[in-house]
Design a protein around this motif. Structure first.
Motif, PDB file in Angstrom:
ATOM      1  N   GLY A 178      39.472 -11.616 -60.945  1.00  0.00           N
ATOM      2  CA  GLY A 178      38.858 -11.033 -62.171  1.00  0.00           C
ATOM      3  C   GLY A 178      40.039 -10.468 -63.040  1.00  0.00           C
ATOM      4  O   GLY A 178      41.284 -10.782 -62.744  1.00  0.00           O
ATOM      5  N   TRP A 179      39.461 -10.015 -64.159  1.00  0.00           N
ATOM      6  CA  TRP A 179      40.446  -9.416 -65.282  1.00  0.00           C
ATOM      7  C   TRP A 179      40.151  -8.070 -65.804  1.00  0.00           C
ATOM      8  O   TRP A 179      38.990  -7.499 -65.903  1.00  0.00           O
ATOM      9  CB  TRP A 179      40.473 -10.339 -66.428  1.00  0.00           C
ATOM     10  N   GLY A 192      47.185   4.579 -73.717  1.00  0.00           N
ATOM     11  CA  GLY A 192      46.551   5.831 -73.555  1.00  0.00           C
ATOM     12  C   GLY A 192      45.347   5.864 -72.964  1.00  0.00           C
ATOM     13  O   GLY A 192      44.599   6.851 -72.963  1.00  0.00           O
ATOM     14  N   LYS A 193      44.752   4.732 -72.466  1.00  0.00           N
ATOM     15  CA  LYS A 193      43.430   4.671 -71.793  1.00  0.00           C
ATOM     16  C   LYS A 193      43.344   4.133 -70.693  1.00  0.00           C
ATOM     17  O   LYS A 193      44.406   3.693 -70.195  1.00  0.00           O
ATOM     18  CB  LYS A 193      42.720   3.638 -72.822  1.00  0.00           C
ATOM     19  N   GLU A 194      42.618   4.191 -69.759  1.00  0.00           N
ATOM     20  CA  GLU A 194      42.081   3.838 -68.408  1.00  0.00           C
ATOM     21  C   GLU A 194      42.121   2.405 -68.320  1.00  0.00           C
ATOM     22  O   GLU A 194      41.704   1.717 -69.297  1.00  0.00           O
ATOM     23  CB  GLU A 194      40.944   4.424 -67.856  1.00  0.00           C
ATOM     24  N   ARG A 195      42.695   2.046 -67.147  1.00  0.00           N
ATOM     25  CA  ARG A 195      42.330   0.403 -67.020  1.00  0.00           C
ATOM     26  C   ARG A 195      40.906   0.192 -66.770  1.00  0.00           C
ATOM     27  O   ARG A 195      40.314   0.730 -66.054  1.00  0.00           O
ATOM     28  CB  ARG A 195      43.119  -0.119 -65.856  1.00  0.00           C
ATOM     29  N   GLU A 196      40.468  -0.901 -67.477  1.00  0.00           N
ATOM     30  CA  GLU A 196      38.877  -1.280 -67.727  1.00  0.00           C
ATOM     31  C   GLU A 196      38.502  -2.369 -67.176  1.00  0.00           C
ATOM     32  O   GLU A 196      39.565  -3.337 -67.425  1.00  0.00           O
ATOM     33  CB  GLU A 196      38.298  -0.818 -69.027  1.00  0.00           C
ATOM     34  N   PHE A 197      37.281  -2.680 -66.600  1.00  0.00           N
ATOM     35  CA  PHE A 197      36.922  -3.915 -66.260  1.00  0.00           C
ATOM     36  C   PHE A 197      36.583  -4.971 -67.377  1.00  0.00           C
ATOM     37  O   PHE A 197      36.096  -4.461 -68.603  1.00  0.00           O
ATOM     38  CB  PHE A 197      35.698  -3.746 -65.159  1.00  0.00           C
ATOM     39  N   VAL A 198      36.974  -6.155 -67.290  1.00  0.00           N
ATOM     40  CA  VAL A 198      36.551  -6.964 -68.171  1.00  0.00           C
ATOM     41  C   VAL A 198      35.482  -8.172 -67.805  1.00  0.00           C
ATOM     42  O   VAL A 198      34.376  -8.177 -68.312  1.00  0.00           O
ATOM     43  CB  VAL A 198      38.034  -7.953 -68.951  1.00  0.00           C
ATOM     44  N   ALA A 199      35.882  -8.728 -66.737  1.00  0.00           N
ATOM     45  CA  ALA A 199      35.196  -9.879 -66.079  1.00  0.00           C
ATOM     46  C   ALA A 199      35.793 -10.279 -64.669  1.00  0.00           C
ATOM     47  O   ALA A 199      36.910 -10.226 -64.340  1.00  0.00           O
ATOM     48  CB  ALA A 199      35.005 -11.035 -67.031  1.00  0.00           C
TER      49      ALA A 199
END
Length: 123
Positions: free
Chosen positions: A34-35, A41-48
């Motif tokens: 996935g990606w 300045g932000k948290e790593r977030e889910f894309v797909a």
């Protein structure tokens, strides 16, 4: 397992980019990939991402249908097609692999990570 991400760059708002992630050592078809993305300045977030069995795909609700994840099993590569890009899509995009727990929606679900590729969308 090694993941190699590529395809990032600078694009104007409304444009498109395609990211690629090639996996070595495992077959992409049976390897949940996935990606994710991380803006400054932000948290790593889910894309797909594909689910662990590879039969389904999940997308972040925030994408509004603009991104598509797909894979080429022959090339052992997963792609992220990004359309109608917005400035808020600017981030480093990370390819993730080997989802071994959960629903493959969180950073902690994945055991392998690519090096990240920068996507910058100008307004």
């Amino acid at each position: 397992v090694q993941l190699q991400a590529s395809g990032g760059g600078l694009v104007q708002a409304g444009g498109s980019l395609r990211l690629s992630c090639s996996a070595s050592g495992r077959t992409a078809s049976n390897y949940a990939m996935g990606w994710f993305r991380q803006a400054p300045g932000k948290e790593r977030e889910f894309v797909a991402a594909f689910t662990r069995r590879g039969h389904s795909i999940n997308y972040s609700d925030s994408l509004e249908g603009r991104f598509t994840i797909y894979r080429d099993n022959a090339q052992n590569t997963v792609y992220l097609q990004m359309n109608r890009l917005k400035p808020e899509d600017t981030a480093v995009y990370y390819c993730a692999g080997d989802c071994s727990s959960g629903a493959c929606l969180d950073v902690a679900d994945f055991n392998s990570w690519g090096q990240g590729t920068q996507v910058t969308v100008s307004s």
